[in-house]
Motif scaffolding. Structure first.
Motif, short mmCIF file in Angstrom:
data_model
loop_
_atom_site.label_atom_id
_atom_site.label_comp_id
_atom_site.label_asym_id
_atom_site.label_seq_id
_atom_site.Cartn_x
_atom_site.Cartn_y
_atom_site.Cartn_z
N GLY A 119 0.81 -1.21 0.00
CA GLY A 119 0.00 0.00 0.00
C GLY A 119 0.85 1.26 0.00
N ASP A 155 2.06 1.84 -3.53
CA ASP A 155 0.96 2.35 -4.36
C ASP A 155 0.77 3.85 -4.15
N TRP A 156 0.82 4.27 -2.91
CA TRP A 156 0.69 5.70 -2.60
C TRP A 156 1.84 6.48 -3.22
#
Length: 309
Positions: free
Chosen positions: A23, A26-27
């Motif tokens: 995650g 992805d950010w």
């Protein structure tokens, strides 16, 4: 490492016990995309302005391009090193410290301050000194992050002290100068300087919770820093430059000194006795409106010709 299913983390496995997650990457890729698009947009915007009036836009391009490279590196899980955390959370031994972020800030933070302070009447020496203290802030943050012992907080304190000097320039000296470009620029500067001061106050808090105290995870660290960088990067730069789009650039008094510049074609060097001379040698003769006046110019040899007004 085999359990990691993210592309970046598969290609470049984390090298610390406490590291970013899928995650988090992805950010970081999302922030990278915003930085890249913002850079291209600023380049296009700059080319639509007349030559000689692109200083602020060019500074913004450098800031955004540097941030783009940094976030590409972090999204690729590159530019980090494992450092033993002073405060172990659970069974954590080492934590990812992203030195590439500090390289980014070492370039962008002084340029951001220069872009903002160039709109004021602050002396160039004061602007450069403020930019130097930005380097002090970043270097102290980096060395402190790479230090495993309690001495890291000494660097933290020195960095905050340097940041306080920057705040005094932004909020104290800057607004009290003469804004030759008009009251509109003054009001825009005041709003921008308070925004920069407030956002930069949040960086040390983020540092204390992440690299310093190891309280939050590297993924949350990335989200926190990413939001701050987006505010001081694309959001602030486009807001500030959009507010100055109708300002007369000549009011800032910028000039490169090149004879090919349009401003110098009219002759803006000041001679003795109030005559505006270009290319005059010591004791040269200047002419203005058909009359003759002796003056001392700034060039090397030859007669000088004053502004024809």
């Amino acid at each position: 490492m085999s359990s990691l299913n993210g592309g970046s983390l598969n290609k470049n496995p984390p090298n610390a016990d406490r590291h970013i997650t899928v995650g988090g990457t992805d950010w970081l890729w999302a922030v990278f995309a915003v930085m890249a698009v913002s850079t291209l947009g600023m380049i296009v915007w700059s080319t639509r302005r007349p030559r000689g009036t692109r200083l602020f836009h060019n500074l913004a391009i450098v800031i955004l391009a540097t941030s783009t490279v940094a976030y590409f590196s972090m999204a690729s899980d590159l530019g980090a090193t494992p450092i033993t955390a002073e405060f172990s959370r659970g069974n954590t031994g080492t934590r990812q410290i992203w030195y590439v972020r500090y390289i980014q800030w070492f370039i962008t933070f002084p340029l951001l301050l220069m872009l903002l302070l160039f709109s004021t009447g602050l002396a160039l020496s004061d602007i450069l000194t403020t930019a130097f203290f930005a380097w002090i802030v970043v270097v102290c943050g980096l060395v402190g992050a790479l230090t495993s012992s309690i001495y890291k907080w000494g660097y933290f304190a020195l960095g905050v002290a340097a940041l306080m000097y920057i705040w005094s320039s932004l909020l104290g000296h800057g607004p009290r100068t003469n804004f030759h470009a008009g009251t509109g620029v003054r009001s825009g500067y005041v709003r921008g300087s308070w925004l920069v001061a407030f956002i930069t106050m949040l960086y040390p808090i983020a540092w204390g919770c992440s690299e310093g105290g190891n309280v939050i995870s590297p993924t949350r660290e990335m989200i926190w820093y990413g939001i701050l960088d987006l505010i001081l990067g694309p959001a602030f730069l486009y807001y500030f430059l959009f507010g100055m789009r109708t300002v007369d650039y000549g009011a800032f008094g910028f000039n490169s000194g090149r004879h090919t510049d349009g401003a110098y074609a009219g002759g803006h060097n000041a001679g003795v006795g109030g005559q505006n001379m270009t290319g005059a040698g010591v004791g040269g003769v200047g002419t203005k409106n058909g009359t003759t006046a002796a003056g001392t110019g700034h060039g090397a040899g030859g007669p000088g010709v004053a502004n024809a007004v």
